[in-house]
Structures are given as C-alpha cells and as structure tokens.
Design an enzyme around this catalytic site. Sequence first.
Site, PDB file in Angstrom:
ATOM      1  N   LYS A 128      -7.478   0.540   0.251  1.00 24.27           N
ATOM      2  CA  LYS A 128      -6.367   1.469   0.883  1.00 24.27           C
ATOM      3  C   LYS A 128      -6.648   2.765   0.198  1.00 24.27           C
ATOM      4  O   LYS A 128      -6.945   2.821  -0.954  1.00 24.27           O
ATOM      5  CB  LYS A 128      -5.101   1.266   1.311  1.00 24.27           C
ATOM      6  CG  LYS A 128      -4.209   1.926   2.358  1.00 24.27           C
ATOM      7  CD  LYS A 128      -4.532   1.222   3.771  1.00 24.27           C
ATOM      8  CE  LYS A 128      -3.873   1.896   4.667  1.00 24.27           C
ATOM      9  NZ  LYS A 128      -3.839   1.250   6.059  1.00 24.27           N
ATOM     10  N   ASP A 168      -5.854   6.008   9.303  1.00 23.74           N
ATOM     11  CA  ASP A 168      -4.292   5.281   9.450  1.00 23.74           C
ATOM     12  C   ASP A 168      -3.295   6.821   9.462  1.00 23.74           C
ATOM     13  O   ASP A 168      -3.996   7.517  10.238  1.00 23.74           O
ATOM     14  CB  ASP A 168      -3.988   4.894   8.049  1.00 23.74           C
ATOM     15  CG  ASP A 168      -2.697   4.123   7.876  1.00 23.74           C
ATOM     16  OD1 ASP A 168      -2.893   2.904   8.259  1.00 23.74           O
ATOM     17  OD2 ASP A 168      -1.823   4.441   7.400  1.00 23.74           O
TER      18      ASP A 168
HETATM   19  P1  NDP Z   1      -0.672   8.429  13.431  1.00 20.50           P
HETATM   20  O1  NDP Z   1      -0.812   9.341  12.404  1.00 20.50           O
HETATM   21  O2  NDP Z   1      -1.595   8.578  14.645  1.00 20.50           O
HETATM   22  O3  NDP Z   1       0.955   8.521  14.230  1.00 20.50           O
HETATM   23  C1  NDP Z   1       2.082   8.193  13.443  1.00 20.50           C
HETATM   24  C2  NDP Z   1       3.275   8.321  14.224  1.00 20.50           C
HETATM   25  O4  NDP Z   1       4.387   7.715  13.052  1.00 20.50           O
HETATM   26  C3  NDP Z   1       3.963   9.776  14.468  1.00 20.50           C
HETATM   27  O5  NDP Z   1       4.448   9.799  15.883  1.00 20.50           O
HETATM   28  C4  NDP Z   1       4.644   9.992  13.218  1.00 20.50           C
HETATM   29  O6  NDP Z   1       5.561  11.067  13.640  1.00 20.50           O
HETATM   30  C5  NDP Z   1       5.411   8.712  12.933  1.00 20.50           C
HETATM   31  N1  NDP Z   1       5.731   8.669  11.574  1.00 20.50           N
HETATM   32  C6  NDP Z   1       4.982   8.752  10.794  1.00 20.50           C
HETATM   33  N2  NDP Z   1       5.450   8.650   9.444  1.00 20.50           N
HETATM   34  C7  NDP Z   1       6.753   8.692   9.651  1.00 20.50           C
HETATM   35  C8  NDP Z   1       8.217   8.751   9.128  1.00 20.50           C
HETATM   36  N3  NDP Z   1       7.837   8.658   7.798  1.00 20.50           N
HETATM   37  N4  NDP Z   1       9.157   8.857   9.718  1.00 20.50           N
HETATM   38  C9  NDP Z   1       9.344   8.778  11.011  1.00 20.50           C
HETATM   39  N5  NDP Z   1       8.214   8.770  11.789  1.00 20.50           N
HETATM   40  C10 NDP Z   1       7.127   8.586  11.366  1.00 20.50           C
HETATM   41  O7  NDP Z   1      -0.696   7.011  12.886  1.00 20.50           O
HETATM   42  P2  NDP Z   1      -1.246   5.556  13.589  1.00 20.50           P
HETATM   43  O8  NDP Z   1      -0.660   5.670  14.801  1.00 20.50           O
HETATM   44  O9  NDP Z   1      -2.318   5.238  13.058  1.00 20.50           O
HETATM   45  O10 NDP Z   1      -0.350   4.679  12.361  1.00 20.50           O
HETATM   46  C11 NDP Z   1       0.946   4.141  12.673  1.00 20.50           C
HETATM   47  C12 NDP Z   1       1.259   2.876  12.202  1.00 20.50           C
HETATM   48  O11 NDP Z   1       0.417   1.863  12.420  1.00 20.50           O
HETATM   49  C13 NDP Z   1       1.245   2.951  10.406  1.00 20.50           C
HETATM   50  O12 NDP Z   1       2.162   2.299   9.838  1.00 20.50           O
HETATM   51  C14 NDP Z   1      -0.374   2.463  10.189  1.00 20.50           C
HETATM   52  O13 NDP Z   1      -0.359   2.019   8.687  1.00 20.50           O
HETATM   53  C15 NDP Z   1      -0.292   1.500  10.977  1.00 20.50           C
HETATM   54  N6  NDP Z   1      -1.786   1.051  11.325  1.00 20.50           N
HETATM   55  C16 NDP Z   1      -2.489   1.803  11.936  1.00 20.50           C
HETATM   56  C17 NDP Z   1      -3.647   1.390  12.468  1.00 20.50           C
HETATM   57  C18 NDP Z   1      -4.701   2.155  12.793  1.00 20.50           C
HETATM   58  O14 NDP Z   1      -5.745   1.679  13.031  1.00 20.50           O
HETATM   59  N7  NDP Z   1      -4.517   3.713  12.806  1.00 20.50           N
HETATM   60  C19 NDP Z   1      -4.138  -0.041  12.194  1.00 20.50           C
HETATM   61  C20 NDP Z   1      -3.134  -1.056  11.788  1.00 20.50           C
HETATM   62  C21 NDP Z   1      -1.814  -0.396  11.224  1.00 20.50           C
HETATM   63  P3  NDP Z   1       5.201  12.580  13.157  1.00 20.50           P
HETATM   64  O15 NDP Z   1       4.151  13.215  13.921  1.00 20.50           O
HETATM   65  O16 NDP Z   1       6.392  13.278  13.379  1.00 20.50           O
HETATM   66  O17 NDP Z   1       4.945  12.492  11.789  1.00 20.50           O
HETATM   67  O1  2IT Z   2      -3.807  -0.513   8.509  1.00 24.43           O
HETATM   68  C1  2IT Z   2      -4.891  -0.714   8.918  1.00 24.43           C
HETATM   69  O2  2IT Z   2      -5.283  -1.889   9.037  1.00 24.43           O
HETATM   70  C2  2IT Z   2      -5.602   0.229   9.348  1.00 24.43           C
HETATM   71  N1  2IT Z   2      -5.207   1.333   9.123  1.00 24.43           N
HETATM   72  C3  2IT Z   2      -7.121   0.310   9.818  1.00 24.43           C
HETATM   73  C4  2IT Z   2      -7.873   0.055   8.680  1.00 24.43           C
HETATM   74  C5  2IT Z   2      -9.464  -0.028   9.145  1.00 24.43           C
HETATM   75  O3  2IT Z   2     -10.420  -0.331   8.306  1.00 24.43           O
HETATM   76  O4  2IT Z   2      -9.756   0.008  10.482  1.00 24.43           O
END
Ligand code: NDP
Ligand code: 2IT
Length: 447
Positions: A128, A168
């Site tokens: 990561k 992420d």
């Molecule tokens: P994005 O940046 O696309 O979206 C994040 C969302 O979460 C936004 O709505 C953001 O609001 C909100 N958010 C982020 N930080 C905070 C905080 N500290 N408090 C409140 N709201 C918050 O990210 P993703 O959708 O990609 O990721 C969301 C989650 O999913 C994370 O935990 C990530 O690790 C996990 N994840 C993502 C994967 C991926 O493929 N993208 C894979 C597996 C897990 P704002 O815009 O106001 O900051």
């Molecule tokens: O938390 C996760 O699994 C991710 N943000 C996706 C990682 C990846 O390599 O696609």
Amino acid sequence: MALEQKVNDFMAKIIAKNPGEAEFHQAVHEVAETIIPYMEENPIYKENKILERIAEPERVILFRVPWLDDKGEIQLNKAYRIEMNSAIGPYKGGLRFHPTVNLGVLKFLAFEQVLKNSLTTLPMGGGKGGSDFDPKGKTDNEVMRFCQSFMTELCRHIGPNTDIPAGDIGVGGREIGFMYGQYKRIRNEFTGVLTGKGREWGGSLIRPEATGYGATYFAEYMLNTRGDSLKGKVVTISGSGNVAQYACEKVTDMGGKVVTLSDSSGFIHDPAGIDAEKLAFVMHLKNVKRGRIKEYADKYNCEFHEGKRPWGIKCDVAMPNATQNEVNEEEAKTLIANGCFVVSEGANMPSAPEAIEVYSKAKILYGLGKAANAGGVAVSGLEMSQNSLRLSWTREEVDSRLKQIMKDIHETCVKYGKEGDYIDYVKGANIGGFVKVADAMLAQGVV
Ligand code: NDP
Ligand code: 2IT
C-alpha cells in the site's frame, strides 16, 4: 497461559516496535485474536514466527514530493510505499492521497491487503502507499504536477513483476492516468505497472465497478446462507466515492433500495431510494464537478444531515464505504436496535473493534472489509492477467469471474469460520487468508 494473555503479550511487542501507529495496532490485534488460537492447534506457524514476520513489512520506502502550485509556489508532501509481503506474488495494493495519510495508516492498509489478496485466489502479495497530499480544492494541473513528481521517485521501486499500485481514497482514473504517463515517460515501457487504467490504454472493464459490485455480491452470498436475498432490502451506504457509487448501482440492480450516501461534510437521506437517474447525478457531481453531496439534497428535496454519519437511519443492510473507524460502538448498537442484520464493508476497517463486538454478540451477518471489499483488487489481478496476455476480456467475462471470486471468498470464510449455525466471517477470512501466505513462507525458508 490463557489465550487472552498470549494476544496481549504479542500486542505489547507490536506496540513497542511500532509506536504511535494506532490503526496498525488495531488491524494486527483483530488478526492476532483469531490467528493466535489457530496457531495453538497448528504449532508449525508459531515455531516459524509467521505472525511476527507478516506484521513486519518487507520494505518501507519513504520519500518527499516537491511540486509547484498554480501560483508558482513550492509545495511539499510526504509519500510512502509499504512493500508488506511478497510470499504469494508481487506486492499489490492501492495508493491513497488524503491529508490523514501517515505511516501507521498505510501499514494497517498494507497488512490487511496481504490477507485480502490471499483470499482472492489470485497470486498477489500485499502493499500500500500514498501521500498526505489533499486533491480537494486543487486544479487538474496541480494534481498532474503532484502525480508526476510522486511517480518520478516511485518509479524506481515498482514494476509489473515487482510492485503494482492502484487507486484508493483520492486516487481514481485521473490520478492513475497522470502517474501512468510519467512512469511510461521515464521507463520507456508500456506495461501493466498500475491497475485501474483507462480502458483504451490497458485498463480492464469492470475495474471501476469492482469493489462496490463485489461488496454487494458478498452481501447477497451472506443473505443466501439464511435463505434470503437483497431483494426488497433497505440499504444505508456511507461515502459517495468510487466504492459507494457502484455499491449503490448494484444494490439497486439487485432489487434493494439505497436510502443514504455521505461525504466528509454529512449525509443525505432519500427515503424514496437513490435510483439510476439520481445516481447519474451523484456520479457527475462527484467525478466531474467534484462537488459536495449536500447538492443532492438541494436537487432532490430531501434531508441533509450536516456533520453526521448515516447509521441512525433504519435499514436492513449497512454498507460502510467511506473510511476506517466510521462506525463506533454506539452507532453499531443503533443499527442493530433498528433491525439491521447485515453489514458488508466496502471500506477498509470501517468498524471500530467495539462495533465488531456488538455485531458478533447480535450474531448478524458481518462481512468484514478484507473479505467483502476484495473484489476491487481481484479485478486488478484480472487486469494484470489481461495485460500479460495482451488481450481484453468482455464485461460479462470479467463480471462473471468477479462473482465467482466473491463466491469463493465467501466459501473460504464458511470453511474456516463456521461454528454450528453461525458463520464467524472475521475468523473465517483471517484464517483463510493467513494459511496460504503462511504455507508459502514456510516453503520459502527464513526470508
Ligand atoms: P474515494 O476517494 O472515491 O471516496 C471516498 C469517500 O469517502 C468520499 O465520499 C469521501 O468524502 C469519504 N471519506 C473519505 N475520508 C473520509 C473521512 N475521513 N471522513 C468521512 N468521509 C470520508 O475512495 P474509494 O471509494 O475508492 O474508497 C472508499 C473506501 O473503500 C476506503 O476505505 C478504501 O480504502 C476502500 N477500498 C477501495 C477500493 C478501491 O478499489 N477504490 C478497494 C477496496 C477498498 P470526501 O470527498 O468529503 O472526502
Ligand atoms: O484496498 C484495496 O483493496 C484497494 N484499494 C484496491 C487495490 C488494488 O490493487 O486494486
């Protein structure tokens, strides 16, 4: 010695060796609670200090990222890549750009990633990375200059057979594009070094959708164990980014009704449900305009709860899809009191340990992040396969592989976590993920 004492002794060493890294301690503790009892029955892992070794990164890279803002002023950020474990494949895992990023946060994510990637059935190690850079309020040009400077250093450490980053929080298609362009320019090679690429330049269909779709499929497989399904269920979702958007789409496709979305300013509550047309508005708002979720409430005339999280809204299924520790003990109790009986985590470690305790006492269907959100990295693995083959698969092909992988992960959880009528998904996912990595480490000697 009692098991609890063994866990405490192990954690005392982890805390002493990694001071101040609260999220990392939390992630390791959750795993230690299930793996230490498992090692009592399988002492070979204990004798070979596998748990100690997997909790120590193979390598940590720390670097500075200087860049020029639009005013011509020098800005400076801290950046990291944690290369956690390569026992079963090259390091693989996302990059997070968010002001809260620090070493402890990225180590928790890298540690979770090792077990998650193992669960996917694909040959990927765990890593990561990221930076305390905040993309909010920056222009496209500023984001580009930051990404180029970030990749100028990172490119020495990664490669399509070594370490393959992806997105992420704060890293989506735009950022992956800027970073890929810079990597290609410096290394003069067109390879699958990043995943989440655009479909015209090596990306996989369904990768943007994969995490949200996967967490929804996982919820469906959990419900199936009780002869039930998502059809007709009321679902609360937090976040409104990549994971939340596609979870919302899939839940709706499968007959559920999504009634909330949020961002860091608050949540919207739409009792009529967020249908395809409303979701298209959210996607434009968040991915193109980069605006705030409150605008949804203004547009569709529903409630916006400023500074609040959506867990007080009555639902059958909750999907925390924003960030770590976004459901606390009180909120977990409220969810259960309101009849929620499924939690499927799109985010990484969104439930605090006390909240998990509440779910497990109530014996609800609790799909923890490393199992429920593994669809994202799984399709990243499929993107790597397609890049190696120099082919691209159809949407149907990738989606059916994703579904099968989520089903296999669910089965692994059942295999290691079934206790009578109850499935302990925490135990199942942790042991299921651990065994494959541990056996590979045993086979590879003291490395
Ligand atoms: P994005 O940046 O696309 O979206 C994040 C969302 O979460 C936004 O709505 C953001 O609001 C909100 N958010 C982020 N930080 C905070 C905080 N500290 N408090 C409140 N709201 C918050 O990210 P993703 O959708 O990609 O990721 C969301 C989650 O999913 C994370 O935990 C990530 O690790 C996990 N994840 C993502 C994967 C991926 O493929 N993208 C894979 C597996 C897990 P704002 O815009 O106001 O900051
Ligand atoms: O938390 C996760 O699994 C991710 N943000 C996706 C990682 C990846 O390599 O696609």
